[in-house]
Scaffold this active site. Structure first.
Site, PDB file in Angstrom:
ATOM      1  N   CYS A 134      -7.941  26.990  24.085  1.00  0.00           N
ATOM      2  CA  CYS A 134      -7.511  25.896  23.207  1.00  0.00           C
ATOM      3  C   CYS A 134      -6.039  25.600  23.467  1.00  0.00           C
ATOM      4  O   CYS A 134      -5.678  25.265  24.574  1.00  0.00           O
ATOM      5  CB  CYS A 134      -7.796  26.224  21.746  1.00  0.00           C
ATOM      6  SG  CYS A 134      -9.546  26.373  21.356  1.00  0.00           S
ATOM      7  N   ASP A 189     -15.130  16.824  24.246  1.00  0.00           N
ATOM      8  CA  ASP A 189     -14.064  17.468  23.481  1.00  0.00           C
ATOM      9  C   ASP A 189     -13.092  16.404  22.977  1.00  0.00           C
ATOM     10  O   ASP A 189     -12.455  15.705  23.771  1.00  0.00           O
ATOM     11  CB  ASP A 189     -13.339  18.468  24.384  1.00  0.00           C
ATOM     12  CG  ASP A 189     -12.361  19.345  23.638  1.00  0.00           C
ATOM     13  OD1 ASP A 189     -11.978  18.992  22.518  1.00  0.00           O
ATOM     14  OD2 ASP A 189     -11.978  20.390  24.196  1.00  0.00           O
ATOM     15  N   HIS A 221     -15.494  22.243  21.678  1.00  0.00           N
ATOM     16  CA  HIS A 221     -14.126  22.755  21.723  1.00  0.00           C
ATOM     17  C   HIS A 221     -14.085  24.099  20.982  1.00  0.00           C
ATOM     18  O   HIS A 221     -14.503  24.196  19.831  1.00  0.00           O
ATOM     19  CB  HIS A 221     -13.189  21.757  21.045  1.00  0.00           C
ATOM     20  CG  HIS A 221     -11.754  22.165  21.059  1.00  0.00           C
ATOM     21  ND1 HIS A 221     -10.960  22.046  22.180  1.00  0.00           N
ATOM     22  CD2 HIS A 221     -10.965  22.702  20.097  1.00  0.00           C
ATOM     23  CE1 HIS A 221      -9.743  22.479  21.896  1.00  0.00           C
ATOM     24  NE2 HIS A 221      -9.724  22.888  20.634  1.00  0.00           N
TER      25      HIS A 221
END
Length: 257
Positions: A134, A189, A221
């Protein structure tokens, strides 16, 4: 899997002291170093378990609390199972902390983390690998760009905002990267839409960076994070296959010694 030894450590930086998680094979040998950048939820049991799994494959893994300016781990108290859609207050607390980790601060910290790794007997001499999740994916790219002499491989999984139109977007650093890169993008995403993936690919290709980028179909995600609602077991296992292959090529080959 190889047994590992773990400890909590402190890493001095220009702005204070970053607490970190250290894990490595339970032996007296030095192993290739890997810097693991956390996602926004920080160092917690799931993330340390990931670090342990990586260490069991023959690496000394360091997981710094990149939010150390706001306190030691846990910076933000979290539920055992994280579903931001059910708990929007989580990002209300984390968001401002994330924004305060500017690119300048991130690069300054990266230098401190890498320097500290050179002092540890558990870390072998030579290049290191970096992996990020991330928000950690951008940190991995910035670290590879700022320290091409130290970073031989960088992996970025379900990274967000890697190729925005901002002047300090990570993709603009491509010309400074000499490491081999791997990207495991999440399908559809919101943090990395197709136009950003195309922009990232173009920048890396034009800069001559060795890289491979794949979109994990159907994965959301955050797909590697088993303590969140985004977890996708198949995608997470695919990530392990690709990450370990990358690190093996870059850190365990004769050319990496």
């Amino acid at each position: 899997m190889t047994a590992v030894r773990t400890s909590s450590v402190d890493i001095p930086t220009a702005d204070g002291v970053a607490d970190a998680y250290l894990t490595h094979p339970e032996d007296t040998a030095a192993h290739p170093g890997v810097l693991l950048y956390m996602d926004a939820f920080g160092i917690r049991p799931h993330l340390t378990a990931m670090a342990d799994r990586l260490a069991s494959s023959g690496y000394t893994v360091v997981v710094p609390n990149v939010f150390y300016r706001h306190g030691r781990t846990p910076v933000v108290e979290l539920p055992e199972f994280i579903d931001p859609h059910q708990r929007p207050d989580i990002f209300e607390r984390i968001g401002p902390i994330m924004r305060e980790l500017t690119p300048e601060r991130a690069v300054r910290d990266a230098g401190a983390y890498l320097e500290w790794m050179t002092t540890r007997p558990e870390v072998a001499n030579g290049p290191v690998g970096v992996t990020g999740y991330c928000m950690g994916a951008a940190l991995a790219m910035r670290t590879a760009a700022a320290h091409p002499d130290r970073v031989a491989a960088a992996a970025c999984f379900h990274g967000g905002n890697l190729a925005t139109e901002d002047p300090d977007s990570p993709h603009r650093l491509a010309e400074h990267i000499t490491a081999e890169l791997y990207f495991g993008h999440a399908d559809q995403d919101h943090a990395l839409p197709p136009e950003q993936i195309e922009r990232l690919d173009r920048a890396l290709t034009e800069a001559g960076v060795r890289y491979r980028a794949e979109v994990y179909e159907g994965a959301a995600h955050g797909y590697t994070q088993a303590d969140t609602a985004s977890y996708d077991r198949d995608a997470a296992e695919r990530h392990w296959t690709e990450l370990l292959a990358l690190l093996d090529r870059a850190l365990n080959s004769e050319g990496a010694s």
